[in-house]
Design a protein around this motif. Structure first.
Motif, PDB file in Angstrom:
ATOM      1  N   THR A 148      58.569  23.038  65.590  1.00  0.00           N
ATOM      2  CA  THR A 148      58.954  22.780  63.993  1.00  0.00           C
ATOM      3  C   THR A 148      60.086  23.669  63.754  1.00  0.00           C
ATOM      4  O   THR A 148      60.466  24.676  64.259  1.00  0.00           O
ATOM      5  CB  THR A 148      57.445  23.198  63.230  1.00  0.00           C
ATOM      6  OG1 THR A 148      57.606  24.731  63.174  1.00  0.00           O
ATOM      7  CG2 THR A 148      56.399  22.589  64.043  1.00  0.00           C
ATOM      8  N   VAL A 149      60.618  23.407  62.560  1.00  0.00           N
ATOM      9  CA  VAL A 149      61.706  23.992  62.077  1.00  0.00           C
ATOM     10  C   VAL A 149      61.659  23.637  60.382  1.00  0.00           C
ATOM     11  O   VAL A 149      61.730  22.248  59.834  1.00  0.00           O
ATOM     12  CB  VAL A 149      63.178  23.624  62.447  1.00  0.00           C
ATOM     13  CG1 VAL A 149      63.537  21.919  62.241  1.00  0.00           C
ATOM     14  CG2 VAL A 149      64.199  24.569  61.786  1.00  0.00           C
ATOM     15  N   THR A 150      61.558  24.735  59.547  1.00  0.00           N
ATOM     16  CA  THR A 150      61.512  24.655  58.233  1.00  0.00           C
ATOM     17  C   THR A 150      62.991  25.067  57.411  1.00  0.00           C
ATOM     18  O   THR A 150      63.389  26.181  58.161  1.00  0.00           O
ATOM     19  CB  THR A 150      60.484  25.590  57.649  1.00  0.00           C
ATOM     20  OG1 THR A 150      59.109  25.191  58.221  1.00  0.00           O
ATOM     21  CG2 THR A 150      60.165  25.417  56.180  1.00  0.00           C
ATOM     22  N   VAL A 151      63.523  24.277  56.610  1.00  0.00           N
ATOM     23  CA  VAL A 151      64.792  24.517  56.324  1.00  0.00           C
ATOM     24  C   VAL A 151      64.624  25.020  54.651  1.00  0.00           C
ATOM     25  O   VAL A 151      64.164  24.183  53.807  1.00  0.00           O
ATOM     26  CB  VAL A 151      65.655  23.182  56.316  1.00  0.00           C
ATOM     27  CG1 VAL A 151      66.786  23.434  55.880  1.00  0.00           C
ATOM     28  CG2 VAL A 151      65.556  22.818  57.727  1.00  0.00           C
ATOM     29  N   LEU A 152      65.116  26.194  54.416  1.00  0.00           N
ATOM     30  CA  LEU A 152      64.925  26.768  52.954  1.00  0.00           C
ATOM     31  C   LEU A 152      66.135  27.588  53.053  1.00  0.00           C
ATOM     32  O   LEU A 152      66.479  28.369  53.810  1.00  0.00           O
ATOM     33  CB  LEU A 152      63.581  27.184  52.775  1.00  0.00           C
ATOM     34  CG  LEU A 152      62.449  26.616  52.188  1.00  0.00           C
ATOM     35  CD1 LEU A 152      61.212  27.408  52.292  1.00  0.00           C
ATOM     36  CD2 LEU A 152      62.851  25.780  51.080  1.00  0.00           C
ATOM     37  N   PRO A 153      66.750  27.681  51.495  1.00  0.00           N
ATOM     38  CA  PRO A 153      67.675  28.451  51.380  1.00  0.00           C
ATOM     39  C   PRO A 153      67.277  30.013  51.311  1.00  0.00           C
ATOM     40  O   PRO A 153      66.380  30.032  51.324  1.00  0.00           O
ATOM     41  CB  PRO A 153      68.179  28.140  49.795  1.00  0.00           C
ATOM     42  CG  PRO A 153      67.592  26.862  49.676  1.00  0.00           C
ATOM     43  CD  PRO A 153      66.395  26.753  50.517  1.00  0.00           C
ATOM     44  N   PRO A 154      68.513  30.925  51.339  1.00  0.00           N
ATOM     45  CA  PRO A 154      67.931  32.436  51.321  1.00  0.00           C
ATOM     46  C   PRO A 154      66.907  32.833  50.235  1.00  0.00           C
ATOM     47  O   PRO A 154      67.129  31.927  48.919  1.00  0.00           O
ATOM     48  CB  PRO A 154      69.194  33.139  51.168  1.00  0.00           C
ATOM     49  CG  PRO A 154      70.160  32.331  51.700  1.00  0.00           C
ATOM     50  CD  PRO A 154      69.778  30.876  51.299  1.00  0.00           C
ATOM     51  N   GLY A 155      66.264  33.834  50.057  1.00  0.00           N
ATOM     52  CA  GLY A 155      65.295  34.224  49.026  1.00  0.00           C
ATOM     53  C   GLY A 155      64.146  33.450  49.073  1.00  0.00           C
ATOM     54  O   GLY A 155      63.451  33.522  48.031  1.00  0.00           O
ATOM     55  N   ASN A 156      63.646  32.754  49.957  1.00  0.00           N
ATOM     56  CA  ASN A 156      62.265  32.060  49.954  1.00  0.00           C
ATOM     57  C   ASN A 156      61.391  32.626  50.858  1.00  0.00           C
ATOM     58  O   ASN A 156      60.446  32.048  51.044  1.00  0.00           O
ATOM     59  CB  ASN A 156      62.908  30.478  50.383  1.00  0.00           C
ATOM     60  CG  ASN A 156      63.111  29.896  49.207  1.00  0.00           C
ATOM     61  OD1 ASN A 156      62.232  29.170  48.505  1.00  0.00           O
ATOM     62  ND2 ASN A 156      64.447  29.429  49.187  1.00  0.00           N
ATOM     63  N   GLN A 157      61.372  33.885  50.906  1.00  0.00           N
ATOM     64  CA  GLN A 157      60.390  34.726  51.528  1.00  0.00           C
ATOM     65  C   GLN A 157      59.696  34.161  52.881  1.00  0.00           C
ATOM     66  O   GLN A 157      58.666  34.098  53.291  1.00  0.00           O
ATOM     67  CB  GLN A 157      59.149  34.475  50.618  1.00  0.00           C
ATOM     68  CG  GLN A 157      59.327  35.163  49.368  1.00  0.00           C
ATOM     69  CD  GLN A 157      59.349  36.792  49.296  1.00  0.00           C
ATOM     70  OE1 GLN A 157      58.533  37.298  49.856  1.00  0.00           O
ATOM     71  NE2 GLN A 157      60.464  37.150  48.799  1.00  0.00           N
ATOM     72  N   LYS A 158      60.859  33.708  53.755  1.00  0.00           N
ATOM     73  CA  LYS A 158      60.616  33.288  55.283  1.00  0.00           C
ATOM     74  C   LYS A 158      59.771  34.086  55.730  1.00  0.00           C
ATOM     75  O   LYS A 158      58.865  33.839  56.637  1.00  0.00           O
ATOM     76  CB  LYS A 158      61.899  32.880  55.666  1.00  0.00           C
ATOM     77  CG  LYS A 158      62.456  31.677  55.127  1.00  0.00           C
ATOM     78  CD  LYS A 158      63.638  31.251  55.979  1.00  0.00           C
ATOM     79  CE  LYS A 158      64.718  30.283  55.173  1.00  0.00           C
ATOM     80  NZ  LYS A 158      65.528  30.958  54.213  1.00  0.00           N
TER      81      LYS A 158
END
Length: 585
Positions: A148-158
């Motif tokens: 799995t890979v989740t794609v989100l911009p910076p600042g999204n509490q990964k």
């Protein structure tokens, strides 16, 4: 004679178009059938009435357009969730998993897709190798491995979400590491002494020329080297492919690669070794296939059933960089099927919408305890090498019960009509044709997800080997949610033909702003010929016909537009689409 149809609004205004009016238009545009069709459709769109086409056909030799079935067409409710990457929600999983993923998403104010996918990868890391899932035939068996890979911009509490969903695995590694620490240190000292003794013997044999006795002792010392007690690992968060290979050798041929940092995506794409892709091991480890390699200094590495689960959270730029791969490492990664193995999450970022005024929603202690407890129980399931029948090592095989089997076959049959090409070799009406390298692996993905759900449901009865219909239905629900995310991911990777939901949503928004009953496809594809300025991205010079047709297919499936209505104009036919009036509510 067929009556012309008049909408309610048109009846109120008394608007109508006579046969004579159409005759004038026909003479005006005798050699411009498309202009004729556009004026007819402009009347329909502005006045809401259908001209009396059958009568026009008789008097002006124009073939009629069959609108007859559309006035009484029954619309379903628009499914706008199909037009965007709606969340991959965790409710397909048992309550202990779903509640925790929801709680973490609420606490961190992040898309629940991220917690769901990272949790699934953590679960697969726990279960990989402990069972196989059988498909429709005995020869088709899938591992409990997922990527799995989740794609989100910076600042999204990964990082906080990653930490929460993988904490049971980290706790187990620490606990098991402490348990054998003294014995491991003592054994490592013996091995270190053996290594130094081997080097000394080689040097002495080279000086004296008497190698026989030295070789005999060296052989015994090498046996000591094989007795190393590795630190137990479930997953790693960084490393090289050579390092991963060594870990597999020492770790029962299983490992998870889990990380909230983008660097590991470069690793799994093979971006090292002078820019050449070296992803053979990863591709083999997705299916648990035998692997050998003798490139490392002449040393032969042999793995009988390597298994690697991936769970990554990265920024969009990391995924977009695959677009520039071309024939290099990243291009090879997709060309060899690497990209098609991932389950993608491309949710909408909540940055800018988060509340800082109210107190954070804390994770209920009982919900957190239940998640960690169930994961620990699954960790303690006997590994595959401990399952024996009359002394024979075996891996349990999960099979589909009759209901699950029927659901799987029905789903697969439906999927088959959505990708590839039809009997004439065309793919225009197949909305998943552009991501075929992803959908063709979906038959296995569904079985893997069903296997994970099965174990999650039966923590108390892990020996149950039949996957039931409810479990298969849950796996299919998950897949249906994942499809738009895969399309969005392929668009990020530079596939302009992918029928992205983003584009479908843009067309939907334009239709809402226009408030029409119908639209003519040529007005959108060739905006310079009409007065209505549709978004230029849909113009034929900017968008291939295949992608345009697939976007319309997405809108059809979402109950936003009808199928094509063919208008015979005496030249090239014009195509119209009716619009579901419910989108204006």
């Amino acid at each position: 004679m067929e009556e012309s149809y008049t909408s309610e609004s048109a009846k109120a205004s008394g608007a109508q178009m006579s046969v004579e009016d159409i005759g004038k238009l026909n003479r005006k545009h005798k050699r411009q059938p498309e202009q004729f069709a556009q004026e007819i459709m402009a009347h329909i769109q502005t006045k809401g009435t259908f001209p009396p086409f059958p009568e026009v056909a008789k008097t002006h030799e124009i073939k009629p357009c069959d609108f007859s079935r559309f006035p009484g067409q029954t619309w379903g409710e628009p499914d706008l969730g199909l037009l965007g990457c709606s969340e991959i929600t965790p409710e397909f999983m048992p309550e202990w998993f779903a509640k925790y993923a929801r709680a973490i998403a609420d606490n961190t104010q992040t898309p629940v897709t991220m917690a769901t996918l990272l949790g699934l990868s953590a679960l697969a890391t726990v279960l990989q190798g402990k069972a196989l899932v059988q498909g429709l035939s005995k020869s088709h068996k899938e591992e409990l491995v997922i990527w799995t890979v989740t794609v989100l911009p910076p600042g999204n509490q990964k990082s906080p979400v990653f930490k929460a969903m993988t904490e049971p695995l980290r706790d187990w590694q620490v606990e098991e590491g402490k348990r054998g620490e003294q014995e491991r240190e003592a054994r490592n000292e013996q091995i270190d002494i053996a290594k130094r003794r081997i080097e000394r013997l080689k040097k002495e044999a080279a000086e004296t020329g008497d190698a026989e006795q030295a070789l005999s002792e060296i052989a015994k010392l090498k046996e000591v080297l094989k007795t190393a007690i590795p630190k137990p690992l479930l997953y790693v968060s960084k490393g090289t492919m050579e390092g991963i290979r060594d870990i597999l050798k020492q770790n029962g041929e299983k490992i998870g690669i889990l990380s909230a940092e983008g660097g590991l995506f470069d690793l799994v794409c093979g971006l090292y070794n002078a820019g050449e892709a070296d992803i053979d091991l990863l591709l083999h480890a997705f299916f648990g296939e035998y692997f050998n390699d003798n490139r490392a200094g002449g040393v032969m590495y042999e793995l009988l059933r390597p298994l690697i689960t991936l769970g990554l959270a990265v920024q969009p730029v990391i995924l977009s960089s695959l677009a520039s791969g071309g024939s290099g490492s990243k291009g090879k990664f997709r060309a060899r099927g690497g990209a098609g193995r991932f389950i993608y999450g491309v949710p909408t970022s909540l940055v800018g919408q988060r509340s800082v005024e109210k107190e954070p929603t804390e994770v209920p202690p009982e919900v957190e305890h239940d998640y960690k407890d169930r994961m620990m129980r699954l960790l303690r399931l006997l590994p595959e090498h401990a399952n024996t029948v009359e002394g024979t090592v075996y891996t349990p095989v999960l099979v589909l019960d009759p209901q699950a089997r029927a659901l799987y076959k029905r789903w697969w049959s439906s999927l088959e009509r959505r990708h590839g090409t039809d009997s004439s070799g065309k793919s225009d009406d197949r909305d998943l044709a552009a991501i075929q390298d992803w959908t063709t692996k979906s038959q296995g993905t569904i079985l893997r997800i069903a296997g994970l759900i099965h174990f999650a449901k039966h923590v108390e009865n892990a020996t149950k080997v039949e996957i039931d219909g409810d479990t298969m239905s849950a796996a299919i629900r998950f897949y249906d949610q994942a499809v738009p995310h895969a399309q969005a991911a392929y668009f990020l990777m530079g596939d302009s033909k992918a029928p992205t939901n983003k584009r479908a949503h843009e067309l939907y928004e334009w239709l809402v702003s226009e408030r029409r009953e119908y639209f003519l496809e040529s007005l959108v594809r060739e905006p310079e010929k009409g007065t209505t300025k549709a978004p230029s991205v849909f113009a034929s010079k900017n968008m291939p016909a295949e992608q345009w047709h697939q976007i319309l297919k997405v809108l059809e499936r979402a109950n936003v537009v009808s199928g094509p209505i063919r208008i015979e104009t005496g030249g090239r036919p014009a195509l119209a689409r009716r619009i579901n009036p419910a989108i204006y509510a």
